[in-house]
Structure formats: C-alpha cells, structure tokens
Design a protein around this motif. Structure first.
Motif, mmCIF file in Angstrom:
data_model
loop_
_atom_site.group_PDB
_atom_site.id
_atom_site.type_symbol
_atom_site.label_atom_id
_atom_site.label_comp_id
_atom_site.label_asym_id
_atom_site.label_seq_id
_atom_site.Cartn_x
_atom_site.Cartn_y
_atom_site.Cartn_z
ATOM 1 N N ASP A 80 6.617 11.481 -14.185
ATOM 2 C CA ASP A 80 8.043 11.145 -14.236
ATOM 3 C C ASP A 80 8.454 10.142 -13.164
ATOM 4 O O ASP A 80 9.562 9.606 -13.215
ATOM 5 C CB ASP A 80 8.889 12.413 -14.066
ATOM 6 C CG ASP A 80 8.752 13.362 -15.240
ATOM 7 O OD1 ASP A 80 8.710 12.874 -16.383
ATOM 8 O OD2 ASP A 80 8.677 14.588 -15.013
ATOM 9 N N ASP A 81 7.586 9.893 -12.190
ATOM 10 C CA ASP A 81 7.918 8.940 -11.136
ATOM 11 C C ASP A 81 8.089 7.540 -11.716
ATOM 12 O O ASP A 81 7.506 7.213 -12.756
ATOM 13 C CB ASP A 81 6.814 8.921 -10.067
ATOM 14 C CG ASP A 81 6.659 10.260 -9.359
ATOM 15 O OD1 ASP A 81 7.606 11.063 -9.410
ATOM 16 O OD2 ASP A 81 5.589 10.483 -8.762
ATOM 17 N N ILE A 82 8.869 6.725 -11.038
ATOM 18 C CA ILE A 82 9.162 5.389 -11.562
ATOM 19 C C ILE A 82 8.495 4.331 -10.692
ATOM 20 O O ILE A 82 8.657 4.309 -9.465
ATOM 21 C CB ILE A 82 10.684 5.163 -11.671
ATOM 22 C CG1 ILE A 82 10.993 3.804 -12.305
ATOM 23 C CG2 ILE A 82 11.384 5.317 -10.333
ATOM 24 C CD1 ILE A 82 12.456 3.636 -12.697
ATOM 25 N N ASP A 83 7.715 3.465 -11.323
ATOM 26 C CA ASP A 83 6.999 2.411 -10.608
ATOM 27 C C ASP A 83 7.935 1.285 -10.195
ATOM 28 O O ASP A 83 8.975 1.047 -10.832
ATOM 29 C CB ASP A 83 5.889 1.830 -11.481
ATOM 30 C CG ASP A 83 4.737 2.807 -11.692
ATOM 31 O OD1 ASP A 83 4.394 3.529 -10.740
ATOM 32 O OD2 ASP A 83 4.190 2.845 -12.811
ATOM 33 N N MET A 84 7.539 0.593 -9.153
ATOM 34 C CA MET A 84 8.265 -0.606 -8.767
ATOM 35 C C MET A 84 8.190 -1.633 -9.896
ATOM 36 O O MET A 84 7.145 -1.832 -10.514
ATOM 37 C CB MET A 84 7.675 -1.189 -7.477
ATOM 38 C CG MET A 84 8.293 -2.502 -7.048
ATOM 39 S SD MET A 84 10.074 -2.375 -6.699
ATOM 40 C CE MET A 84 10.056 -1.563 -5.099
ATOM 41 N N GLY A 85 9.334 -2.238 -10.198
ATOM 42 C CA GLY A 85 9.404 -3.230 -11.257
ATOM 43 C C GLY A 85 9.757 -2.662 -12.612
ATOM 44 O O GLY A 85 9.893 -3.418 -13.584
ATOM 45 N N PRO A 101 0.803 -1.240 0.000
ATOM 46 C CA PRO A 101 0.000 0.000 0.000
ATOM 47 C C PRO A 101 0.830 1.281 0.000
ATOM 48 O O PRO A 101 0.269 2.361 -0.130
ATOM 49 C CB PRO A 101 -0.788 -0.127 1.307
ATOM 50 C CG PRO A 101 0.144 -0.872 2.217
ATOM 51 C CD PRO A 101 0.852 -1.874 1.338
ATOM 52 N N VAL A 102 2.148 1.166 0.168
ATOM 53 C CA VAL A 102 2.988 2.370 0.202
ATOM 54 C C VAL A 102 2.911 3.125 -1.121
ATOM 55 O O VAL A 102 2.985 4.351 -1.147
ATOM 56 C CB VAL A 102 4.444 1.999 0.556
ATOM 57 C CG1 VAL A 102 5.339 3.229 0.533
ATOM 58 C CG2 VAL A 102 4.506 1.337 1.923
ATOM 59 N N GLN A 103 2.744 2.404 -2.208
ATOM 60 C CA GLN A 103 2.652 3.054 -3.519
ATOM 61 C C GLN A 103 1.586 4.140 -3.520
ATOM 62 O O GLN A 103 1.802 5.238 -4.033
ATOM 63 C CB GLN A 103 2.334 2.012 -4.586
ATOM 64 C CG GLN A 103 2.092 2.599 -5.973
ATOM 65 C CD GLN A 103 1.670 1.560 -6.997
ATOM 66 O OE1 GLN A 103 1.985 0.376 -6.860
ATOM 67 N NE2 GLN A 103 0.938 1.981 -8.003
ATOM 68 N N GLY A 104 0.421 3.852 -2.964
ATOM 69 C CA GLY A 104 -0.665 4.824 -2.945
ATOM 70 C C GLY A 104 -0.314 6.066 -2.146
ATOM 71 O O GLY A 104 -0.694 7.186 -2.519
ATOM 72 N N GLU A 105 0.425 5.887 -1.048
ATOM 73 C CA GLU A 105 0.839 7.035 -0.237
ATOM 74 C C GLU A 105 1.826 7.913 -1.003
ATOM 75 O O GLU A 105 1.744 9.144 -0.967
ATOM 76 C CB GLU A 105 1.473 6.545 1.072
ATOM 77 C CG GLU A 105 0.592 5.642 1.914
ATOM 78 C CD GLU A 105 -0.673 6.338 2.379
ATOM 79 O OE1 GLU A 105 -0.591 7.495 2.819
ATOM 80 O OE2 GLU A 105 -1.755 5.715 2.285
ATOM 81 N N ILE A 106 2.748 7.281 -1.716
ATOM 82 C CA ILE A 106 3.719 8.029 -2.526
ATOM 83 C C ILE A 106 3.004 8.809 -3.621
ATOM 84 O O ILE A 106 3.332 9.978 -3.890
ATOM 85 C CB ILE A 106 4.758 7.068 -3.133
ATOM 86 C CG1 ILE A 106 5.572 6.387 -2.027
ATOM 87 C CG2 ILE A 106 5.686 7.799 -4.103
ATOM 88 C CD1 ILE A 106 6.441 5.241 -2.506
ATOM 89 N N GLU A 107 2.024 8.193 -4.251
ATOM 90 C CA GLU A 107 1.300 8.855 -5.338
ATOM 91 C C GLU A 107 0.510 10.054 -4.827
ATOM 92 O O GLU A 107 0.410 11.085 -5.512
ATOM 93 C CB GLU A 107 0.391 7.849 -6.040
ATOM 94 C CG GLU A 107 1.193 6.827 -6.852
ATOM 95 C CD GLU A 107 0.355 5.691 -7.404
ATOM 96 O OE1 GLU A 107 -0.836 5.588 -6.988
ATOM 97 O OE2 GLU A 107 0.863 4.923 -8.229
ATOM 98 N N ARG A 108 -0.042 9.978 -3.616
ATOM 99 C CA ARG A 108 -0.735 11.132 -3.036
ATOM 100 C C ARG A 108 0.231 12.284 -2.812
ATOM 101 O O ARG A 108 -0.068 13.435 -3.143
ATOM 102 C CB ARG A 108 -1.384 10.726 -1.704
ATOM 103 C CG ARG A 108 -2.651 9.878 -1.853
ATOM 104 C CD ARG A 108 -3.145 9.409 -0.496
ATOM 105 N NE ARG A 108 -3.251 10.514 0.443
ATOM 106 C CZ ARG A 108 -3.087 10.389 1.763
ATOM 107 N NH1 ARG A 108 -2.771 9.215 2.285
ATOM 108 N NH2 ARG A 108 -3.234 11.438 2.546
ATOM 109 N N LEU A 109 1.389 11.983 -2.246
ATOM 110 C CA LEU A 109 2.388 13.026 -2.029
ATOM 111 C C LEU A 109 2.843 13.623 -3.359
ATOM 112 O O LEU A 109 2.999 14.845 -3.489
ATOM 113 C CB LEU A 109 3.584 12.454 -1.275
ATOM 114 C CG LEU A 109 4.763 13.414 -1.093
ATOM 115 C CD1 LEU A 109 4.386 14.560 -0.166
ATOM 116 C CD2 LEU A 109 5.990 12.685 -0.566
#
Length: 371
Positions: free
Chosen positions: A304-309, A273-281
């Motif tokens: 420009d952010d980079i997704d996991m994987g 779920p950390v991905q969602g928190e990063i996307e909000r920020l």
C-alpha cells in the motif's frame, strides 16, 4: 425557539449553519482560508428544550460523513463513533436527543486537541526520560510544544512532527502509543541510544481554531520548507533539524477522507537511497501488524506504500520529510494514517494507540539492525 442550539466556539470547533428548523438542520464545513474543497467539521449541539426528539443533520457541501457516522462526545474530550446505523447517507446522519442530555459534540473524525496532549503528557511527565520545552511561539502566540523522550546523552536523534495539516488528528493517538511502548520498558535500548524529539502540533493555531489546515493560503505548513518559510513553526523546525542532524525524521499525516489507499496506513517513499531504508522499515511494520491477534487490529501492507513519482507523491522538496533528508536523516518519510479504517475495522483511539505501539516495535527492529 428551536429545541437545540448549534455552535463551534471551543477548541477545534468548525461549522456553518445553512438553515435550521425543528427536526432538520442543514450545515456545511467552514473552509476559511483553504484554497480547495476539504471535509473537516466539528460542532456542538446544546439542548435548549428538554424533550426526546430525533434530529437530522444534513451537510450541503459534499460527502463529509464517514462510514461509522460522526464521532460523538458528551464532553468534547472522550470520543467514539455514533455508529453506522445513524448514517442516512454520506451527507446526512440522525441523532435522538433525550431529556437528560445537556450538550453533545459531533465531529467528522476523532479529534485530538491541545488538551488531549496535556492529558497524555501528565501521564508521562514524571518519567526522568521525558523533558518538555517550547519550540517557538505561533503566529497567535501559542506555545508550540517540543517533547524530548530518551537519554539526554544519546548520540543519535529521531525527529517526529505531527499536524502540519490541522484536521489530521488520528495520527496524534498513534504517537501516544509509540512513545508509551518505549516508556513502558524500564531499560529501553532505543531510548538509551536515541533521543526522540516530538513536535505534536506544527500548526497549533489551526488545530485549536478548528481550521482545515490543508492547502491553506498562500500554502500550508507542509509546503513551507523553503529558503523563505512564512510560518514560525516551520522556520524553527528547519533550524532545529539542521542543528540536530537526525538519524530519522518522521512526519505523521492523515490522508484524504476515505477510499482505496486512504482507508489503510501507508508510507510515502522518497528516492534512493532513502527509499531502501523506508522499505526495510515497512516490511518490519507489515510483519509486526500481521502477528496481531486482536480482531480490531490495524494491519499494514508494504504494497500500500506509495512510490516517489506516483500520483501526488512528486518531488518538490518543500515538505517536512524532504527537509529531514536535507538535514542528514538516513530514514525520512511520511506516515499516512486513516480517519476511518477499512471493512469492519474502524479506527478507534485504542487501536490507533495499538498501531503506534506496532510502529514503535518496527522502528526498534529497524534501528537495532541498522549499522
């Protein structure tokens, strides 16, 4: 005798002289114990014979001169860009020495050494919300600073690390802007509710010795968050984070030298779920930087952010942001901040601090809306 003398015997210095003749000096970066090619260099030219002359500096080990030419300084403290007109190629720049010059410093990017941090700290030390400690001693027995900013009675904590890779200097200026934003508020809700724990030099020996730091043998500091870490600072951070159980953990980095995503700031995501928190920020940061009216403002785009994987962002659990997540952080990520910038907007000390202020505003918006 040559009219100038080249050396790197000062904090952050890094160079090898390949050949030298009047008017042309060939150089290369000192890669030392780095296991792959990297690009950082930083040297001093001392004028021996006082006469006006132009000298060409040519690097023989890859393209390592940025779009604005080298960073330049007359004291090793205050830095700016020499300018794109000094650039002959991405391996070569020129500089005209004058009769009044004594010495000139040149660097790949805008350096940030321990003495820069000391100057920053001296400006905020009198604030009662600022406390300084030592995290640990480095392998070479340097003190690794730990700066706490906020209320000692705060119930939540934010852990910020910088310089896991010694050469990645520009985020250090970003962090000055971030902390100054909160400290400029006599009553900051964020500082009342959260205590920042800032470790400005994870690899302080590498920073002061002028190492590349990236891909250090047997592995670098940001691959040391394992069950058997080899570095004193990362060992201390693992235990500190375990006891702290931070709400947020932020690791500041510089990316590759230039090109594509490397020319802009971007966040490195983790899995849900950390991905969602990063996307909000990230959306807050995009909104806030878009509202800047100054022509040299650095913008952030969540695209420009980079997704996991994706590309090099692969799950391995050995870096700082993964360690923050294991320590309980709801928000844990890496922020990559460029060396040079994009288009006509160069990275400078001033707009790096400004972007740090925008990052603080985005973090404020995120924290105050979070449950």
């Amino acid at each position: 005798m040559l009219p100038i003398r080249i050396d790197c015997h000062y904090a952050g210095g890094n160079i090898r002289i390949v050949s030298a003749e009047e008017g042309l000096i060939r150089l290369e970066q000192d890669i030392r114990d780095t296991t792959e090619w990297w690009f950082y260099w930083n040297f001093r030219a001392t004028v021996v014979s006082r006469s006006e002359q132009e000298t060409v500096f040519e690097f023989v080990n890859g393209e390592v001169v940025g779009p604005w030419g080298p960073a330049v300084s007359d004291d090793g403290i205050s830095w700016s860009w020499l300018g794109s007109d000094s650039l002959l190629s991405r391996t070569t720049f020129r500089f005209r020495f004058t009769e009044t010059m004594k010495q000139v410093y040149f660097a790949f990017s805008l350096p940030y050494q321990e003495h820069h941090f000391e100057r920053f700290y001296s400006g905020i030390a009198a604030d009662p919300r600022v406390r300084r400690d030592v995290l640990t001693q480095s392998e070479q027995l340097r003190s690794v600073p730990l700066l706490r900013v906020g209320s000692p009675s705060a119930s939540q904590h934010i852990l910020v690390t910088c310089r896991h890779h010694a050469c990645e200097s520009t985020p250090s200026y970003l962090m000055e802007g971030l902390l100054n934003y909160y400290l400029a508020q006599p009553e900051s809700q964020v500082l009342n509710e959260y205590l920042f724990h800032y470790i400005p030099f994870v690899d302080i020996d590498g920073v002061e010795n002028g190492d590349q730091g990236k891909s250090r043998s047997p592995h670098d500091h940001n691959r040391d968050y394992t069950e058997a870490p080899v570095y004193r600072s990362t060992t201390a951070i693992i235990e500190y984070a375990r006891q702290l159980r931070p709400t947020a953990g932020i690791d500041l980095h510089g990316p590759y030298k230039w090109g594509g995503r490397n020319d802009v700031p971007f966040l490195v995501k983790q899995d849900p779920p950390v991905q969602g928190e990063i996307e909000r920020l990230s959306l807050h940061l995009e909104r806030i930087t878009a509202a800047r009216s100054t022509p040299d403002a650095i913008r952030h785009r969540s695209a420009d952010d980079i997704d996991m994987g994706v590309e090099w962002n692969q799950p391995h659990g050995k870096n700082a942001s993964a360690a923050f997540r294991r320590a309980g952080a709801r928000l844990a990520f890496t922020l990559e901040f460029p060396y040079f910038g994009k288009g006509e907007i160069a990275i400078t000390i001033e707009n790096s601090r400004q972007f740090g202020e925008d990052t603080a505003k985005a973090l404020e918006a995120y924290l105050l809306e979070s449950p």
